[in-house]
Design a protein around this motif. Structure first.
Motif, PDB file in Angstrom:
ATOM      1  N   ARG A 117     -13.727 -12.783   7.881  1.00 26.67           N
ATOM      2  CA  ARG A 117     -12.936 -13.805   8.039  1.00 26.67           C
ATOM      3  C   ARG A 117     -11.580 -13.639   7.556  1.00 26.67           C
ATOM      4  NH1 ARG A 117     -17.773 -15.837   6.371  1.00 26.67           N
ATOM      5  NH2 ARG A 117     -17.096 -16.619   4.350  1.00 26.67           N
ATOM      6  N   ALA A 118     -10.825 -12.680   7.957  1.00 26.24           N
ATOM      7  CA  ALA A 118      -9.802 -12.222   7.259  1.00 26.24           C
ATOM      8  C   ALA A 118      -8.345 -12.796   8.436  1.00 26.24           C
ATOM      9  CB  ALA A 118      -9.548 -10.811   7.023  1.00 26.24           C
ATOM     10  N   ARG A 119      -7.382 -12.823   7.846  1.00 25.21           N
ATOM     11  CA  ARG A 119      -6.118 -12.936   8.880  1.00 25.21           C
ATOM     12  C   ARG A 119      -5.360 -11.842   8.902  1.00 25.21           C
ATOM     13  NH1 ARG A 119      -3.576 -18.415   5.845  1.00 25.21           N
ATOM     14  NH2 ARG A 119      -4.311 -16.690   4.177  1.00 25.21           N
ATOM     15  N   GLN A 120      -5.296 -11.116   7.598  1.00 22.71           N
ATOM     16  CA  GLN A 120      -4.347  -9.878   7.728  1.00 22.71           C
ATOM     17  C   GLN A 120      -5.195  -8.751   7.376  1.00 22.71           C
ATOM     18  OE1 GLN A 120      -1.274 -10.487   4.867  1.00 22.71           O
ATOM     19  NE2 GLN A 120      -0.121 -11.683   6.388  1.00 22.71           N
ATOM     20  N   LEU A 121      -4.796  -7.426   8.253  1.00 25.27           N
ATOM     21  CA  LEU A 121      -5.384  -6.103   7.700  1.00 25.27           C
ATOM     22  C   LEU A 121      -4.271  -5.166   7.715  1.00 25.27           C
ATOM     23  CD1 LEU A 121      -8.615  -4.747   9.154  1.00 25.27           C
ATOM     24  CD2 LEU A 121      -6.579  -3.502   9.526  1.00 25.27           C
ATOM     25  N   THR A 122      -4.545  -4.378   6.868  1.00 25.99           N
ATOM     26  CA  THR A 122      -3.374  -3.111   6.710  1.00 25.99           C
ATOM     27  C   THR A 122      -4.323  -1.846   6.549  1.00 25.99           C
ATOM     28  OG1 THR A 122      -2.098  -4.522   5.351  1.00 25.99           O
ATOM     29  CG2 THR A 122      -1.806  -2.146   5.127  1.00 25.99           C
ATOM     30  N   CYS A 123      -4.015  -0.780   7.507  1.00 18.95           N
ATOM     31  CA  CYS A 123      -4.457   0.334   7.458  1.00 18.95           C
ATOM     32  C   CYS A 123      -3.502   1.416   7.121  1.00 18.95           C
ATOM     33  CB  CYS A 123      -5.138   0.876   8.720  1.00 18.95           C
ATOM     34  SG  CYS A 123      -6.060   2.327   9.016  1.00 18.95           S
ATOM     35  N   SER A 124      -3.951   2.523   6.187  1.00 22.47           N
ATOM     36  CA  SER A 124      -2.896   3.356   5.707  1.00 22.47           C
ATOM     37  C   SER A 124      -3.487   4.789   6.016  1.00 22.47           C
ATOM     38  CB  SER A 124      -2.437   3.199   4.374  1.00 22.47           C
ATOM     39  OG  SER A 124      -3.463   3.071   3.552  1.00 22.47           O
ATOM     40  N   VAL A 125      -2.954   5.741   6.199  1.00 25.69           N
ATOM     41  CA  VAL A 125      -3.245   6.855   6.524  1.00 25.69           C
ATOM     42  C   VAL A 125      -2.147   8.007   5.834  1.00 25.69           C
ATOM     43  CG1 VAL A 125      -3.835   9.009   8.027  1.00 25.69           C
ATOM     44  CG2 VAL A 125      -4.343   6.592   8.632  1.00 25.69           C
ATOM     45  N   HIS A 126      -2.627   8.808   4.710  1.00 28.63           N
ATOM     46  CA  HIS A 126      -1.921   9.784   4.181  1.00 28.63           C
ATOM     47  C   HIS A 126      -2.370  11.132   4.209  1.00 28.63           C
ATOM     48  CE1 HIS A 126       0.122   5.846   2.106  1.00 28.63           C
ATOM     49  NE2 HIS A 126      -1.332   5.494   2.023  1.00 28.63           N
TER      50      HIS A 126
END
Length: 388
Positions: free
Chosen positions: A305-314
């Motif tokens: 039930r989220a509003r924001q999502l951050t995906c990071s690839v390093h």
């Protein structure tokens, strides 16, 4: 026959009641009591208590008959020994607890107690009513204890069954995920072997006619590669389901923008950040990383039930690090699911790790680290040109 053998503790209790009742009966009973008949009858009644678990209805009937009805027939008040009270009411409580037909056991007990009072005294309804109330109270106590015990046992069985089902579901999820990983790894390896075989075939065609040994060696490598590829295709037929295609997997980190585009269409404010060079990323690690991100995003859509999502690839020199962070809730649901199991299985297949849990500031975070083996670059081959 073992079913009818009483427990040692019940035998000891019955023996203790028998001794106490007989001592009290022979030493403290009033004059005129036919002890030669009442004594043996009380012995049978108190010893019947030993079978109150294995045969509660029979023990109740025999006990009350010998402890109450027989003394009543002899004109003796049955309540002339303390052991009579203990044995009688213990049998009543046991009948309420153990008897399979407790209502019938209660009816038999009330009738026998009433008969024991009516025989020596005549119709004394007040005494009969008092005996019934007292007997019914002990029977109800045993019945209440039986129901409570049954509920506790059922609760324990349900808890044990739920735990077994949870373990079975977890094991099934692990097996399914491992099978899926095996299929995808098979696709990756088959594709690589196929490319290697084609390169060997190309090099073989560039050889000069006098390079006989080199041509034979390359033909052996090419033949072995094709045979291995055929065997792997046969294996794929066993691993793959009927609804899956046989092509090489197209998923990889390059498909992350499409994945997050679908998440945005579902209402998430999804952001993707990528840094580093992914030119040397092995195909298997690339696929495993994509699957981990895909599972993490799916869990966010299902449970967070989220509003924001951050995906990071390093992209690091020796490892690939992935992070998926959201600001939602629903942590218990995600903790109980099997998505995390699948992510860990995929990471473990390549020697990596996955950590997941709630963040102090709220939301959920998934961090994966997959080792990237160094790529050995072949030295350039210089072909000497022959003088014309």
């Amino acid at each position: 026959m073992r079913r009818w053998v009483p427990r040692p503790i019940d035998l000891a209790a019955a023996a203790a009641l028998t001794v106490a009742t007989q001592v009290e009966l022979w030493l403290m009973s009033p004059e005129g009591v036919p002890l030669g008949l009442v004594g043996p009858s009380f012995v049978v009644g108190t010893l019947a208590f030993a079978w109150h678990r294995v045969a509660p209805f029979a023990a109740l009937t025999i006990g009350l008959t010998t402890l109450a009805v027989v003394p009543g027939l002899l004109g003796v008040d049955p309540a002339l020994a303390f052991g009579w009270f203990v044995t009688t009411f213990a049998l009543l409580a046991s009948a309420g607890y153990h008897a399979r037909r407790p209502v019938l056991a209660l009816a038999v007990a009330l009738v026998l107690l009433a008969v024991s009072i009516v025989l020596p005294k005549g119709p004394a309804f007040a005494d009969v009513l008092y005996a019934w109330i007292l007997a019914g109270g002990f029977w109800l106590a045993g019945r209440a204890l039986s129901l409570r015990t049954v509920r506790a046992e059922l609760s324990e069985q349900r808890a044990a069954r739920a735990e077994e089902q949870a373990q079975w579901r977890a094991a099934s999820a692990v097996a399914d995920e491992r099978l899926r990983i095996a299929r995808e790894m098979h696709d990756v390896i088959s594709h690589s072997v196929s490319v290697m075989t084609l390169h060997v075939s190309g090099v073989r065609r560039l050889l000069r006619p006098d390079q006989v040994e080199e041509r034979a060696a390359l033909e052996t490598v090419e033949r072995t590669g094709r045979e291995s590829l055929a065997e792997m295709h046969r294996m794929l037929g066993v691993l793959r389901g009927p609804d899956e295609d046989g092509g090489a997997p197209s998923q990889g980190l390059a498909r992350l923008p499409d994945l997050l585009r679908s998440a945005r269409a579902a209402g998430l404010d999804a952001v993707l950040t990528v840094d580093g060079d992914d030119g040397d990323l092995p195909a298997g690690v690339d696929l495993a990383a994509y699957r981990i991100v895909q599972e993490a995003v799916t869990n966010v859509l299902r449970h967070a039930r989220a509003r924001q999502l951050t995906c990071s690839v390093h992209h690091r020199p020796t490892a690939l690090e992935i992070g998926v962070v959201d600001d939602g809730t629903g942590a218990p649901a995600r903790r109980e699911g099997h998505g995390l199991v699948g992510m860990r299985e995929r990471a473990a297949a390549y020697g990596g790790t996955v950590e997941a849990g709630p963040r102090p500031e709220g939301g959920w975070a998934v961090h994966a680290r997959l080792p990237v083996p160094p790529v050995e670059r072949p030295a350039p081959v210089r072909v000497a040109e022959e003088a014309p």
